[in-house]
Design an enzyme around this catalytic site. Structure first.
Site, PDB file in Angstrom:
ATOM      1  N   TYR A  72       0.840  -1.210   0.000  1.00 13.23           N
ATOM      2  CA  TYR A  72       0.000   0.000   0.000  1.00 13.23           C
ATOM      3  C   TYR A  72       0.875   1.260   0.000  1.00 13.23           C
ATOM      4  CZ  TYR A  72      -4.005   2.984   1.061  1.00 13.23           C
ATOM      5  OH  TYR A  72      -4.985   3.933   0.994  1.00 13.23           O
ATOM      6  N   PHE A 124      -7.131  19.985 -24.529  1.00 16.26           N
ATOM      7  CA  PHE A 124      -7.825  18.725 -24.819  1.00 16.26           C
ATOM      8  C   PHE A 124      -9.206  18.742 -24.149  1.00 16.26           C
ATOM      9  CE2 PHE A 124      -8.755  14.184 -24.026  1.00 16.26           C
ATOM     10  CZ  PHE A 124      -8.916  13.827 -25.350  1.00 16.26           C
ATOM     11  N   ASP A 125     -10.147  17.923 -24.632  1.00 20.71           N
ATOM     12  CA  ASP A 125     -11.538  18.039 -24.152  1.00 20.71           C
ATOM     13  C   ASP A 125     -11.705  17.723 -22.661  1.00 20.71           C
ATOM     14  OD1 ASP A 125     -11.014  15.439 -25.105  1.00 20.71           O
ATOM     15  OD2 ASP A 125     -13.134  14.960 -25.226  1.00 20.71           O
ATOM     16  N   ASP A 215       0.625  19.930 -20.462  1.00 22.01           N
ATOM     17  CA  ASP A 215      -0.166  18.708 -20.596  1.00 22.01           C
ATOM     18  C   ASP A 215       0.698  17.845 -21.515  1.00 22.01           C
ATOM     19  OD1 ASP A 215      -1.753  16.663 -21.422  1.00 22.01           O
ATOM     20  OD2 ASP A 215      -3.505  17.887 -21.859  1.00 22.01           O
ATOM     21  N   ALA A 217       0.977  14.554 -22.479  1.00 24.56           N
ATOM     22  CA  ALA A 217       0.614  13.197 -22.914  1.00 24.56           C
ATOM     23  C   ALA A 217       1.544  12.657 -24.008  1.00 24.56           C
ATOM     24  CB  ALA A 217      -0.838  13.189 -23.406  1.00 24.56           C
ATOM     25  N   LYS A 258      -0.333   7.343 -23.293  1.00 22.40           N
ATOM     26  CA  LYS A 258       0.243   7.674 -24.613  1.00 22.40           C
ATOM     27  C   LYS A 258       1.754   7.427 -24.543  1.00 22.40           C
ATOM     28  CE  LYS A 258      -3.796  10.084 -24.639  1.00 22.40           C
ATOM     29  NZ  LYS A 258      -4.696  10.151 -23.485  1.00 22.40           N
ATOM     30  N   HIS A 450     -19.899  13.646 -26.586  1.00 20.80           N
ATOM     31  CA  HIS A 450     -19.516  12.751 -27.685  1.00 20.80           C
ATOM     32  C   HIS A 450     -19.477  11.275 -27.291  1.00 20.80           C
ATOM     33  CE1 HIS A 450     -15.845  13.871 -25.612  1.00 20.80           C
ATOM     34  NE2 HIS A 450     -15.229  12.822 -26.107  1.00 20.80           N
TER      35      HIS A 450
HETATM   36  N1  F0G Z   1      -4.510  15.466 -22.423  1.00 18.77           N
HETATM   37  C1  F0G Z   1      -4.393  15.101 -23.712  1.00 18.77           C
HETATM   38  C2  F0G Z   1      -3.598  15.933 -24.636  1.00 18.77           C
HETATM   39  C3  F0G Z   1      -5.033  13.939 -24.142  1.00 18.77           C
HETATM   40  O1  F0G Z   1      -4.920  13.593 -25.424  1.00 18.77           O
HETATM   41  C4  F0G Z   1      -5.773  13.167 -23.230  1.00 18.77           C
HETATM   42  C5  F0G Z   1      -6.462  11.949 -23.639  1.00 18.77           C
HETATM   43  C6  F0G Z   1      -5.852  13.588 -21.899  1.00 18.77           C
HETATM   44  C7  F0G Z   1      -5.213  14.735 -21.525  1.00 18.77           C
HETATM   45  C8  F0G Z   1      -6.636  12.818 -20.869  1.00 18.77           C
HETATM   46  O2  F0G Z   1      -6.000  11.657 -20.536  1.00 18.77           O
HETATM   47  O3  F0G Z   1      -7.525   9.812 -21.276  1.00 18.77           O
HETATM   48  O4  F0G Z   1      -5.659   9.388 -19.681  1.00 18.77           O
HETATM   49  O5  F0G Z   1      -7.641  10.651 -18.955  1.00 18.77           O
HETATM   50  N2  F0G Z   1      -6.637  11.663 -24.838  1.00 18.77           N
HETATM   51  C9  F0G Z   1      -7.222  10.453 -25.380  1.00 18.77           C
HETATM   52  C10 F0G Z   1      -7.375  10.596 -26.857  1.00 18.77           C
HETATM   53  C11 F0G Z   1      -8.459   9.991 -24.706  1.00 18.77           C
HETATM   54  O6  F0G Z   1      -7.997   9.729 -27.463  1.00 18.77           O
HETATM   55  O7  F0G Z   1      -6.827  11.542 -27.426  1.00 18.77           O
HETATM   56  P1  F0G Z   1      -6.767  10.300 -20.087  1.00 18.77           P
END
Ligand code: F0G
Length: 458
Positions: A72, A124-125, A215, A217, A258, A450
């Protein structure tokens, strides 16, 4: 003869995928309310919905899974990951989370409040969702070249520094808790941000005393583009480039699904102890104790190895090269795509591809459905449905780009798959004049619609 390119790996385990007929797919997509997220994966032949958590791990990552320490608190897998994150990013403080949006939730809980302004390059969304959920506002300061798919610009993810300064001048400093630079910029087409731009944004942020966060990723793919496109970086290693750009910020969130090369995971890394302490409280509340943050010990071990593998140039050459292979085929067939090609995906310009479908009928979604029916390919709409409604007016937002994203999972498909995908697009492109009606929404969620939206053919 010059030897052709070949991948720096061979395949040890394979996963069968199933073909189907057009008639079956027409029926399945109707039953799925014309939402590709509703399809079970056995109804998809080549799955390009996302490059997130869909890649193949290496033998070194799998062997790390067996060494996972599931304690843990203070597990050796956590310590291995912490050492790797510190070494690769240069940030001192580190909190694991179960994925990227969880990292956003934790960090934003500590830093963003109602009425705040968060500028960035096409957030990102989920990032935008977490900002708007807190009744704060995301302002897009991406350079305008990003929104014309035909313009060649090596760093279409860049921030327009003048636009950013206008935001800094317009709002009081205490209303801007951070600037977020997304590397690579997913929404604009997996487009990189240059080191020069990161430096300029960082110095402007310092001048106005506003923290800069990444961010991150797809940070390794961004570093590869800097190495191959920006003067002065050709002889630097990917790891040196990564260390340099992170040194210009105060912290980062990452979806490790990613460029962490794992199926699940994320983290926050920071320089500021005070922010770390605040975020720690939320991490414990939302994710779990600070030495696991919603992850198994084995996941943290695999991620530690993945971060090292993803920041090696041979891997990145094959990764970015495969995306470009697909992009070049599509260009050869005359298909309008975002250029130059991004790092993780090809973005097809749907408004140019299907000029007969008005945006009110969801052009990119219409194209995504056609590609599925034609060849069993599952791409994703990055357009009006994803952009959601304006939180105040509740009107549809029409983003500058209306695209179908074909995201390529890492180390997963071969170039034969890429040839197949390109042929599917060509077939649909050849009959585009016959596609004259789109879709209407019959049911939608108030935010991030979406994922669950239901559509009907007009
Ligand atoms: N930031 C970026 C630039 C992303 O592309 C994503 C996720 C996230 C944050 C959120 O991360 O999914 O681990 O919670 N992108 C995926 C996509 C879902 O299909 O582009 P997560």
């Amino acid at each position: 003869m010059k030897l052709p390119y070949a991948e720096p790996f061979k395949i040890k385990m394979v996963e069968p995928i199933k073909k189907s007929t057009k008639e079956q797919r027409s029926q399945w997509i109707k039953e799925a309310d014309y939402n590709l997220f509703n399809l079970s994966s056995d109804k998809v032949f080549i799955d390009l919905l996302t490059d997130s958590g869909t890649g193949a791990m290496s033998q070194f990552q799998w062997s790390e899974m067996m060494l996972g320490d599931e304690s843990y608190a203070g597990s050796s897998s956590f310590l291995k990951l912490k050492e790797t994150v510190q070494r690769i990013t240069g940030f001192e403080y580190f909190l694991p989370t179960h994925q990227g949006r969880a990292a956003e939730n934790v960090l934003f809980s500590a830093l963003i409040k109602e009425g705040d302004i968060v500028p960035g390059n096409s957030h990102f969304d989920t990032t935008k969702g977490h900002i708007e959920y807190r009744k704060a506002k995301a302002i897009d300061c991406t350079i305008k070249e990003a929104f014309d798919t035909a313009i060649q610009h090596p760093f279409k993810g860049n921030i327009d520094v003048d636009a950013l300064e206008k935001v800094f001048k317009k709002y009081p400093n205490e209303k801007i808790p951070m600037v977020i630079v997304t590397i690579t910029c997913n929404t604009a087409g997996g487009q990189p941000v240059s080191m020069e731009n990161i430096k300029a944004v960082s110095s402007l942020c310092k001048q106005y005393k506003i923290p800069l966060y990444f961010d991150a990723a797809r940070f390794a793919e961004n570093a590869y583009f800097i190495k191959t496109r920006e003067d002065g970086y050709q002889n630097k290693t990917i790891k040196q480039i990564v260390k340099e750009f992170f040194s210009y910020g105060e912290g980062m969130t990452i979806s490790a699904k990613k460029d962490g090369l794992v199926n699940m995971g994320g983290f926050i890394a920071l320089n500021n102890e005070e922010v770390f302490k605040k975020a720690t409280v939320f991490n414990i509340m939302y994710e779990g104790f600070i030495t696991y943050g919603g992850l198994n010990g084995r996941d943290m071990g695999a991620l530690a190895v993945g971060l090292d593998e993803a920041t090696e140039v041979d891997y990145l050459e094959s990764r970015v090269g495969q995306v470009a292979f697909l992009g070049s085929k599509l260009v050869e067939y005359g298909i309008p795509v975002q250029q130059p090609f991004g790092g993780h995906a090809i973005f097809v310009d749907a408004t140019k591809f299907l000029p007969n479908i008005p945006r009110e009928q969801y052009t990119a979604q219409t194209l995504a459905i056609e590609l599925y029916i034609e060849g069993g390919i599952r791409g994703v709409e990055i357009g009006t449905i994803l952009a959601d409604r304006d939180p105040e007016t509740r009107e549809n937002r029409y983003p500058a780009l209306e695209s179908v994203r074909l995201a390529i999972p890492r180390r997963t498909y071969t170039n034969n798959h890429m040839e197949y995908i390109a042929a599917v697009l060509k077939n649909v492109f050849d009959k585009k004049s016959e596609i004259t009606t789109g879709y209407k929404i019959v049911e939608e969620a108030p935010i991030m619609r979406h994922f669950t939206v239901k559509l009907e053919k007009i």
